[in-house]
Structure formats: structure tokens, C-alpha cells
Design a protein around this motif. Sequence first.
Motif, PDB file in Angstrom:
ATOM      1  N   GLU A  78       0.617  -1.410  -0.086  1.00  0.00           N
ATOM      2  CA  GLU A  78       0.133   0.221   0.118  1.00  0.00           C
ATOM      3  C   GLU A  78       1.143   1.069  -0.149  1.00  0.00           C
ATOM      4  O   GLU A  78       0.390   2.130  -0.715  1.00  0.00           O
ATOM      5  CB  GLU A  78      -1.003   0.137   1.326  1.00  0.00           C
ATOM      6  N   ARG A  79       1.962   1.589   0.721  1.00  0.00           N
ATOM      7  CA  ARG A  79       2.765   2.943   0.595  1.00  0.00           C
ATOM      8  C   ARG A  79       3.459   2.412  -0.615  1.00  0.00           C
ATOM      9  O   ARG A  79       3.706   3.272  -1.390  1.00  0.00           O
ATOM     10  CB  ARG A  79       4.357   1.801   1.862  1.00  0.00           C
ATOM     11  N   TYR A  80       3.894   1.499  -1.183  1.00  0.00           N
ATOM     12  CA  TYR A  80       4.441   1.666  -2.595  1.00  0.00           C
ATOM     13  C   TYR A  80       3.117   2.138  -3.406  1.00  0.00           C
ATOM     14  O   TYR A  80       3.466   2.999  -4.489  1.00  0.00           O
ATOM     15  CB  TYR A  80       5.190   0.037  -2.907  1.00  0.00           C
ATOM     16  N   ARG A  81       2.270   1.908  -3.595  1.00  0.00           N
ATOM     17  CA  ARG A  81       1.260   1.968  -4.005  1.00  0.00           C
ATOM     18  C   ARG A  81       1.153   3.547  -4.288  1.00  0.00           C
ATOM     19  O   ARG A  81       1.032   4.369  -5.192  1.00  0.00           O
ATOM     20  CB  ARG A  81      -0.258   2.000  -3.945  1.00  0.00           C
ATOM     21  N   GLN A  82       0.805   3.767  -3.331  1.00  0.00           N
ATOM     22  CA  GLN A  82       0.771   5.585  -2.858  1.00  0.00           C
ATOM     23  C   GLN A  82       1.911   6.980  -3.741  1.00  0.00           C
ATOM     24  O   GLN A  82       1.826   8.025  -3.229  1.00  0.00           O
ATOM     25  CB  GLN A  82       0.921   5.763  -1.176  1.00  0.00           C
ATOM     26  N   ALA A  83       3.364   5.536  -3.050  1.00  0.00           N
ATOM     27  CA  ALA A  83       4.388   6.530  -4.128  1.00  0.00           C
ATOM     28  C   ALA A  83       4.117   6.115  -4.798  1.00  0.00           C
ATOM     29  O   ALA A  83       4.959   7.416  -5.735  1.00  0.00           O
ATOM     30  CB  ALA A  83       5.924   5.583  -3.130  1.00  0.00           C
ATOM     31  N   VAL A  84       3.525   5.144  -5.661  1.00  0.00           N
ATOM     32  CA  VAL A  84       3.796   5.038  -6.974  1.00  0.00           C
ATOM     33  C   VAL A  84       2.980   6.290  -7.237  1.00  0.00           C
ATOM     34  O   VAL A  84       3.492   7.133  -8.530  1.00  0.00           O
ATOM     35  CB  VAL A  84       3.319   3.912  -7.660  1.00  0.00           C
ATOM     36  N   GLU A  85       1.541   6.612  -6.931  1.00  0.00           N
ATOM     37  CA  GLU A  85       0.622   7.371  -7.033  1.00  0.00           C
ATOM     38  C   GLU A  85       1.317   8.970  -7.292  1.00  0.00           C
ATOM     39  O   GLU A  85       0.824  10.008  -7.656  1.00  0.00           O
ATOM     40  CB  GLU A  85      -0.373   7.173  -6.331  1.00  0.00           C
ATOM     41  N   TYR A  86       2.038   9.162  -6.284  1.00  0.00           N
ATOM     42  CA  TYR A  86       2.472  10.483  -5.604  1.00  0.00           C
ATOM     43  C   TYR A  86       3.321  10.270  -7.021  1.00  0.00           C
ATOM     44  O   TYR A  86       3.456  12.451  -7.384  1.00  0.00           O
ATOM     45  CB  TYR A  86       3.062  10.405  -4.460  1.00  0.00           C
TER      46      TYR A  86
END
Length: 153
Positions: A78-86
Motif C-alpha cells: 500500500e505504501r508503494y502504491r501511494q508512492a507511485v501515485e505521488y
Amino acid sequence: MSIAWNYLDKRSGTVQAIKDFSSMKFIIDSTDSTIKNVYDGMSGVGSPNMDGMPRSHDPKAGKGRIVSGIDEIDVLKERYRQAVEYMAWFVPAWEQLSDDEQFLLTTFYEHEEYSMVSPVDIICQTYNIKRSTAYNRKNKALNHLMTLLFGKR
């Protein structure tokens, strides 16, 4: 939900987005190896502690380690998904800034607090300008990035 909701106040959100860039890049670069380490910890056998303290046997310790590992992997993903979205939100706007604007914003907001030289002094020396001019240029660059990230005010 859009990553922009994490930066609701446009001006302070823009500053925080600049400060978050290196953390998000680190998350993207390190998540694969971190997940691999968690997988390795899930499948390994726990080693005994040789501290002399008596131990009790827990027949469900292996299951607990696996469940804990799965939970940790879910958080990492989830943290990775948010970083990619950012990155998909921030990088295109950042790349539209000029090199001078990027230098100004990076110097002001990613400068180490423990440094002997203040960010404004670095900018003043680099461009041979007064402090007020340095702040004005920083504000103009920040407003430009804010417009690119959030649209017109």
C-alpha cells in the motif's frame, strides 16, 4: 482517492510535496528488497535466544510469524502504491519547472537544517542577489509549482 487530497492546503501542500519527494523515491527504490526480506523472515525457522532465560513452547509461533509477515507485506504494498501515485502526480509538474526554479525550491525545502549555511545564503551567493530577491524568486517558483500541481487558485 487522489494523492492531491493529502496536500489539501495548496501552499503548504506544495512545500510538503517537495519535501516528500526523496522519501517517495526511496520507497519505490527499496520496497522490492524489503518485501523479499519479509518473505525470507516468514519462511525461516526462528533461532533460539541464548540468554539463559527459560522459554515456553508456542506451537502456533510459525503461523503467527506468517500472518505478521503477510500483514507487513500488505502495508508495504500500500505504501508503494501511494508512492507511485505521488510520483505520477508530482514528477510531471516538477519537470515543467525551469532548472533555476528547481534549484531554488530544492535548496529552500530540502536543505539540511544542521548545515552551517542557510539556504537563502546559498541562493544569494549562487545568483549574486539580495536576500529579498532570493525570497521573491523562491515564492514565484513555489507559486508556479503550486499552479502546475493544483491548477489555478
